[in-house]
Design a protein around this motif. Structure first.
Motif, PDB file in Angstrom:
ATOM      1  N   GLN A 168      -7.781   3.236  -3.805  1.00 52.76           N
ATOM      2  CA  GLN A 168      -7.059   4.140  -4.705  1.00 52.76           C
ATOM      3  C   GLN A 168      -6.073   3.416  -5.615  1.00 52.76           C
ATOM      4  O   GLN A 168      -5.709   3.954  -6.659  1.00 52.76           O
ATOM      5  N   TRP A 169      -5.621   2.234  -5.249  1.00 53.74           N
ATOM      6  CA  TRP A 169      -4.561   1.585  -6.027  1.00 53.74           C
ATOM      7  C   TRP A 169      -4.841   0.140  -6.407  1.00 53.74           C
ATOM      8  O   TRP A 169      -4.182  -0.394  -7.299  1.00 53.74           O
ATOM      9  N   LEU A 170      -5.806  -0.518  -5.782  1.00 50.10           N
ATOM     10  CA  LEU A 170      -6.117  -1.909  -6.120  1.00 50.10           C
ATOM     11  C   LEU A 170      -7.194  -1.940  -7.194  1.00 50.10           C
ATOM     12  O   LEU A 170      -8.322  -1.519  -6.964  1.00 50.10           O
ATOM     13  N   ARG A 171      -6.831  -2.400  -8.387  1.00 46.84           N
ATOM     14  CA  ARG A 171      -7.766  -2.462  -9.501  1.00 46.84           C
ATOM     15  C   ARG A 171      -8.738  -3.620  -9.352  1.00 46.84           C
ATOM     16  O   ARG A 171      -9.869  -3.558  -9.817  1.00 46.84           O
ATOM     17  N   GLY A 172      -8.291  -4.717  -8.742  1.00 43.46           N
ATOM     18  CA  GLY A 172      -9.146  -5.874  -8.549  1.00 43.46           C
ATOM     19  C   GLY A 172      -8.376  -7.151  -8.765  1.00 43.46           C
ATOM     20  O   GLY A 172      -7.148  -7.142  -8.905  1.00 43.46           O
ATOM     21  N   GLY A 173      -9.114  -8.238  -8.808  1.00 45.31           N
ATOM     22  CA  GLY A 173      -8.482  -9.530  -8.976  1.00 45.31           C
ATOM     23  C   GLY A 173      -9.398 -10.514  -9.666  1.00 45.31           C
ATOM     24  O   GLY A 173     -10.610 -10.337  -9.719  1.00 45.31           O
ATOM     25  N   VAL A 174      -8.771 -11.549 -10.192  1.00 48.74           N
ATOM     26  CA  VAL A 174      -9.497 -12.655 -10.799  1.00 48.74           C
ATOM     27  C   VAL A 174      -9.077 -13.920 -10.067  1.00 48.74           C
ATOM     28  O   VAL A 174      -7.887 -14.232 -10.013  1.00 48.74           O
ATOM     29  N   VAL A 175     -10.067 -14.602  -9.481  1.00 49.03           N
ATOM     30  CA  VAL A 175      -9.808 -15.902  -8.889  1.00 49.03           C
ATOM     31  C   VAL A 175     -10.102 -16.922  -9.977  1.00 49.03           C
ATOM     32  O   VAL A 175     -11.251 -17.150 -10.338  1.00 49.03           O
ATOM     33  N   ALA A 176      -9.039 -17.467 -10.523  1.00 47.13           N
ATOM     34  CA  ALA A 176      -9.138 -18.416 -11.631  1.00 47.13           C
ATOM     35  C   ALA A 176      -8.780 -19.795 -11.116  1.00 47.13           C
ATOM     36  O   ALA A 176      -7.698 -20.306 -11.378  1.00 47.13           O
TER      37      ALA A 176
ATOM     38  N   ARG B 151       1.005   3.836  -8.483  1.00 46.43           N
ATOM     39  CA  ARG B 151       0.828   2.660  -9.329  1.00 46.43           C
ATOM     40  C   ARG B 151      -0.410   1.885  -8.871  1.00 46.43           C
ATOM     41  O   ARG B 151      -0.757   1.890  -7.697  1.00 46.43           O
ATOM     42  N   THR B 152      -1.030   1.206  -9.822  1.00 44.16           N
ATOM     43  CA  THR B 152      -2.172   0.363  -9.511  1.00 44.16           C
ATOM     44  C   THR B 152      -1.767  -1.106  -9.596  1.00 44.16           C
ATOM     45  O   THR B 152      -0.820  -1.460 -10.298  1.00 44.16           O
ATOM     46  N   VAL B 153      -2.523  -1.939  -8.890  1.00 46.93           N
ATOM     47  CA  VAL B 153      -2.200  -3.351  -8.758  1.00 46.93           C
ATOM     48  C   VAL B 153      -3.408  -4.206  -9.142  1.00 46.93           C
ATOM     49  O   VAL B 153      -4.547  -3.857  -8.820  1.00 46.93           O
ATOM     50  N   ALA B 154      -3.140  -5.322  -9.813  1.00 46.48           N
ATOM     51  CA  ALA B 154      -4.152  -6.336 -10.097  1.00 46.48           C
ATOM     52  C   ALA B 154      -3.601  -7.692  -9.683  1.00 46.48           C
ATOM     53  O   ALA B 154      -2.384  -7.895  -9.651  1.00 46.48           O
ATOM     54  N   VAL B 155      -4.503  -8.614  -9.430  1.00 45.59           N
ATOM     55  CA  VAL B 155      -4.133  -9.931  -8.929  1.00 45.59           C
ATOM     56  C   VAL B 155      -4.840 -11.014  -9.728  1.00 45.59           C
ATOM     57  O   VAL B 155      -6.031 -10.893 -10.022  1.00 45.59           O
TER      58      VAL B 155
ATOM     59  N   ALA C  93      -7.665  -5.205   2.276  1.00 51.39           N
ATOM     60  CA  ALA C  93      -7.702  -4.758   3.672  1.00 51.39           C
ATOM     61  C   ALA C  93      -6.626  -3.723   3.973  1.00 51.39           C
ATOM     62  O   ALA C  93      -6.641  -3.112   5.052  1.00 51.39           O
ATOM     63  N   ALA C  94      -5.715  -3.496   3.040  1.00 51.87           N
ATOM     64  CA  ALA C  94      -4.618  -2.544   3.270  1.00 51.87           C
ATOM     65  C   ALA C  94      -5.107  -1.107   3.101  1.00 51.87           C
ATOM     66  O   ALA C  94      -6.119  -0.833   2.446  1.00 51.87           O
ATOM     67  N   GLN C  95      -4.351  -0.202   3.666  1.00 51.54           N
ATOM     68  CA  GLN C  95      -4.716   1.219   3.673  1.00 51.54           C
ATOM     69  C   GLN C  95      -4.877   1.783   2.257  1.00 51.54           C
ATOM     70  O   GLN C  95      -4.056   1.533   1.381  1.00 51.54           O
ATOM     71  N   ASP C  96      -5.930   2.545   2.069  1.00 56.20           N
ATOM     72  CA  ASP C  96      -6.204   3.264   0.813  1.00 56.20           C
ATOM     73  C   ASP C  96      -6.301   2.349  -0.399  1.00 56.20           C
ATOM     74  O   ASP C  96      -6.068   2.780  -1.531  1.00 56.20           O
TER      75      ASP C  96
ATOM     76  N   ALA D 287       0.833  -1.212   0.000  1.00 53.65           N
ATOM     77  CA  ALA D 287       0.000   0.000   0.000  1.00 53.65           C
ATOM     78  C   ALA D 287       0.865   1.258   0.000  1.00 53.65           C
ATOM     79  O   ALA D 287       0.599   2.201  -0.763  1.00 53.65           O
ATOM     80  N   ALA D 288       1.888   1.271   0.833  1.00 51.92           N
ATOM     81  CA  ALA D 288       2.761   2.449   0.920  1.00 51.92           C
ATOM     82  C   ALA D 288       3.464   2.714  -0.406  1.00 51.92           C
ATOM     83  O   ALA D 288       3.521   3.860  -0.874  1.00 51.92           O
ATOM     84  N   VAL D 289       3.992   1.663  -1.025  1.00 48.34           N
ATOM     85  CA  VAL D 289       4.685   1.825  -2.305  1.00 48.34           C
ATOM     86  C   VAL D 289       3.699   2.221  -3.398  1.00 48.34           C
ATOM     87  O   VAL D 289       3.992   3.086  -4.235  1.00 48.34           O
ATOM     88  N   ALA D 290       2.528   1.631  -3.396  1.00 47.10           N
ATOM     89  CA  ALA D 290       1.514   1.961  -4.404  1.00 47.10           C
ATOM     90  C   ALA D 290       1.122   3.434  -4.308  1.00 47.10           C
ATOM     91  O   ALA D 290       1.024   4.123  -5.333  1.00 47.10           O
ATOM     92  N   MET D 291       0.893   3.903  -3.113  1.00 42.85           N
ATOM     93  CA  MET D 291       0.513   5.315  -2.935  1.00 42.85           C
ATOM     94  C   MET D 291       1.665   6.240  -3.321  1.00 42.85           C
ATOM     95  O   MET D 291       1.450   7.241  -3.999  1.00 42.85           O
ATOM     96  N   ARG D 292       2.863   5.913  -2.908  1.00 40.55           N
ATOM     97  CA  ARG D 292       4.028   6.751  -3.207  1.00 40.55           C
ATOM     98  C   ARG D 292       4.314   6.787  -4.708  1.00 40.55           C
ATOM     99  O   ARG D 292       4.613   7.833  -5.267  1.00 40.55           O
TER     100      ARG D 292
END
Length: 157
Positions: free
Chosen positions: A45-53, A20-24, A39-42, A12-17
């Protein structure tokens, strides 16, 4: 605070700084990785989402995994690249493996492939975790979180 919570907080800290956005894309962990990030802070703002495949068909049809064993470096790399493109993220992480207790695709229980795909960095790694399925899943989430944080550190401007 658990090790997973600590790792997710660092992401979360690196993403905010880095802005950058993240996907899983996750199979083995069946949502645990996305849940830790959410569950991480903010995270909004940076988590685009995920796909459980969890199904091989979903890996092939949704994430573009070629017709290879789904517990492999090729599959993990394709999952990361596929979810990054699908969700429009800067960095994506993917996990696929064998939680156990039985082997799969010729891989023993505890065998895990992880991959990250970013703007300028892509890599995969293989791990073998000892213990029961819950231990394998926990360690997989920890390593995946460390990998996505490293990938964002490498791509930060």
């Amino acid at each position: 605070m658990s090790r997973i919570d600590e790792c997710a907080s660092r992401v979360a800290a690196v993403a905010m700084r880095s802005k950058r956005t993240v996907a899983v894309a996750e199979s083995l962990t069946c949502g645990q990785l996305s849940s830790a990030l959410g569950a991480a802070q903010d995270s909004a703002q940076w988590l685009r989402g995920g796909v459980v495949a969890y199904s091989a068909d979903v890996k092939h049809q949704v994430l573009g995994v070629p017709q290879v064993p789904v517990v492999s470096e090729t599959a993990a790399r394709a999952m990361a690249g596929g979810v990054r493109k699908l969700l429009g993220a800067d960095v994506a992480v993917a996990v696929t493996g064998v939680g156990g207790p039985d082997p799969q695709d010729g891989e023993p229980a505890g065998s895990v492939w992880l991959a990250v795909h970013g703007e300028t960095v892509t890599w995969a790694r293989h791990e073998h975790f000892d213990g029961g399925p819950e231990d394998v899943l926990r360690r997989t989430v920890e390593v995946a979180l460390d990998m996505v944080r490293e990938a964002m550190d490498d791509t930060a401007h």
